[in-house]
Scaffold this active site. Structure first.
Site, PDB file in Angstrom:
ATOM      1  N   PRO A  71      21.885 -16.660  19.748  1.00 15.61           N
ATOM      2  CG  PRO A  71      20.104 -17.422  18.432  1.00 15.61           C
ATOM      3  CD  PRO A  71      20.527 -17.219  19.860  1.00 15.61           C
ATOM      4  CB  CYS A  72      25.910 -13.478  17.760  1.00 17.41           C
ATOM      5  SG  CYS A  72      26.692 -14.329  16.378  1.00 17.41           S
TER       6      CYS A  72
END
EC number: 2.1.1.37
Length: 330
Positions: A72-73
């Site tokens: 997840p960024c």
């Protein structure tokens, strides 16, 4: 040669589709976001493991030649909270490192936003890269723009690729393709889409082209702080994970600047301003029309599409990895 790989943070599976096209075989996939489960399973034909990655035991993962995934960024992004590894979502990257260590695949690939190599996050990013080096991998990383690899979109992302040290390989990123694909090439043949239903519920199967529906509703001051229209002969702006920030369709004129960080829609525009549809975004990301996204609210459709790695870029990286592996293993 066995080309079985495991996928993590799989989402809808843009990375997976690109690797499959290059000749790899996805035998394990993991994602704990329920919004993507049906889409992944219907399109890739395998059951998804639904646990948070931190809860995964190495024994649950089959022996494979490679690991692929984009942790997840939001925690590393320049637009997000910029809290990096202190964010629980940032810690999932280290859970990925731990699984690579335990399973010892021949290669791994990780993808993330360019904010991860920004000045704020660079020390943490270097620690992350070193954690892969410390467990026995030759690691290379680079910021790539998808538009250089046959994708009709300006989209910069960091890719980290590691080969196990005993292979004596160093990954060299594929050279850009001499091929610009435009919005016209990608979406020019699509008919008029439908607006989403009330509260942005999906039209479901009442669509001429699957997922060809767009989010309605107001445009925020942040949205109106810059031009959101690219012309037919340009590439798209970045397809983001939020439908509210989907670029406008190229049928409208470019927006007009009226002040610092303030734009308006051109009242002279021959056609109205609307967000790109979920299917238009999917085409820009490289998904074929027979790849169906399943959701009840169009917001989830945009999220799945926007979080994906563009299929063509994934395929180019996968082809290079496959060629390298075949060179040393055959």
């Amino acid at each position: 040669m066995n080309m079985d790989i495991a996928s993590f943070f799989s989402g809808a599976g843009g990375l997976d589709l690109g690797f499959t096209k290059a000749g790899f075989n996805i035998v394990f996939a993991n994602d704990n976001w329920k919004g993507c489960w049906k889409t992944f399973e219907k399109n890739h034909g395998i059951k998804i493991n639904k646990k948070p990655i931190e809860w995964l035991k190495p024994s649950e993962i089959p022996d494979v030649v490679g690991f692929i995934g984009g942790p997840p960024c939001q925690s590393w992004s320049l637009a997000g909270s910029m809290c990096g590894a202190d964010d629980p979502r940032g810690k999932t990257f280290y859970a990925y490192v731990d699984l690579v260590k335990e399973k010892d695949p021949l290669f791994f690939l990780a993808e993330n936003v360019p904010g991860i190599v920004s000045r704020t996050h660079l020390p943490e990013f270097k620690r992350l890269v070193n954690s892969f080096i410390d467990i026995g991998y030759n690691v290379e990383y680079k910021v790539l723009n998808a538009k250089d690899y046959g994708v009709p979109q300006d989209r910069k992302r960091v890719f980290i690729v590691g080969y196990r040290e005993d292979l004596n390989l160093k990954f060299e990123f594929p050279k850009p393709l001499n091929k610009k694909v435009t919005l016209r090439d990608a979406i020019g043949d699509l008919p008029e889409p439908k607006p989403a239903l009330e509260k942005n519920r999906s039209n479901g199967e009442n669509l001429e082209v699957p997922n060809h529906e767009y989010m309605t509703g107001t445009f925020s001051s942040r949205y109106m702080s810059r031009n959101r229209v690219r012309s037919w002969d340009e590439v798209s702006f970045t397809i983001q994970a939020g439908g509210r920030h989907a670029p406008c369709h190229p049928q409208a004129n470019k927006m007009i600047k009226v002040g610092p960080d303030k734009f308006i829609f051109d009242p002279e525009s021959p056609k109205p301003y609307r967000r790109l549809s979920v299917r238009e975004c999917a085409r820009i990301q490289g998904f074929p029309d027979d790849f169906i996204f399943y959701y009840k609210n169009v917001a989830d459709g945009y999220t799945m599409v926007g979080n994906a790695v563009p299929v063509k870029l994934a395929e180019e990286l996968a082809k290079k990895i496959k060629k390298d592996l075949e060179g040393v293993l055959n």
